[in-house]
Design an enzyme around this catalytic site. Structure first.
Site, short mmCIF file in Angstrom:
data_model
loop_
_atom_site.label_atom_id
_atom_site.label_comp_id
_atom_site.label_asym_id
_atom_site.label_seq_id
_atom_site.Cartn_x
_atom_site.Cartn_y
_atom_site.Cartn_z
N PRO A 1 4.28 -2.03 -4.48
CA PRO A 1 3.81 -3.34 -4.95
C PRO A 1 2.35 -3.68 -4.63
CG PRO A 1 5.12 -3.61 -2.96
CD PRO A 1 5.19 -2.15 -3.33
N CYS A 2 1.43 -3.03 -5.34
CA CYS A 2 0.01 -3.33 -5.16
C CYS A 2 -0.33 -4.76 -5.53
CB CYS A 2 -0.84 -2.34 -5.95
SG CYS A 2 -0.41 -2.19 -7.69
#
Length: 230
Positions: free
Chosen positions: A195-196
């Site tokens: 989850p950047c």
């Protein structure tokens, strides 16, 4: 962050398969090999597609008005996501392999079918809090040690929370490497699953995002809605 089933070759030249599913924002394509997920491709999205998502009205208005900028504060959007520090981020370079026992011996096709089903549910607003952790094996054999540590740190950001580039760098053992951490975040080949979008600036600003700031806000809003139900 740049998804039928096809055979292909990856950067490591070992066997790989790809699969695609249709979501509210278009086709999502993923690639996996014997060591886990390798890449995830989200479609290019415009405002009309994002507004098909089950978003809070305040977020819909922000996206529709196209007023988002890199310096927009997350708090100004009503997304009060807690910011986690380096002590809560996984530091082991193999940390992203946390699901190895669950998926031991699973075929790449099975991994792809499950992750794409979860992604479709996510964009429908049907995925529960545990699903938001996307607990899938991730192939990091292509990474340098520093990159593996940053990827593992991103995996450890809890749904509904965010962290900073500096915290990721500190958790990776390189507290002065926030800019280098940002480069890894920006080149993440497994958006959403790694989850950047949960990484923001030290002052709480959105900063950049490969899929566009509107998509970043939409992803965070979807997660925030689910996290409040847990």
């Amino acid at each position: 962050m740049s998804a039928g089933i096809d055979s292909g070759a990856s950067r490591s030249q070992s066997p790989a398969v790809t699969a695609t599913c249709e979501t509210r924002i278009g086709h999502v394509r993923a690639e996996a090999g014997p060591n886990g997920l390798r890449r995830l491709f989200l479609p290019e999205v415009d405002t009309a597609l994002l507004l098909r998502l089950p978003l809070p009205e305040t977020i819909r208005l922000s996206i529709a008005r196209a007023t988002l900028a890199p310096m927009t504060l997350l708090s100004s959007l009503g997304l009060a996501a807690p910011i986690v520090g380096p002590e809560r981020l996984r530091t082991e370079p193999d940390g992203a392999g946390r699901s190895a026992s669950r998926w031991a011996g699973a075929a790449p096709e099975d991994v792809l079918a499950s992750v794409l089903r979860d992604l479709k549910g996510f964009f429908e607003g049907d995925l529960g809090p545990q699903g938001l952790r996307f607990d899938y094996p991730i192939d990091l054999t292509w990474c340098s040690d520093f990159t593996r540590r940053i990827m593992a740190g991103m995996v450890s950001i809890p749904p509904g929370a965010v962290t900073t580039y500096g915290a990721l760098a500190a958790a990776a053992g390189s507290p002065c490497a926030a800019r280098a951490a940002g480069s890894v975040v920006g080149a993440n080949p497994l958006g959403v699953v790694v989850p950047c979008h949960r990484v923001i600036g030290a002052n709480g600003a959105l900063t950049g995002f490969g899929g566009g700031l509107a998509l970043k806000v939409a992803l965070l809003a979807l997660e925030s809605t689910v996290a409040k139900k847990s």
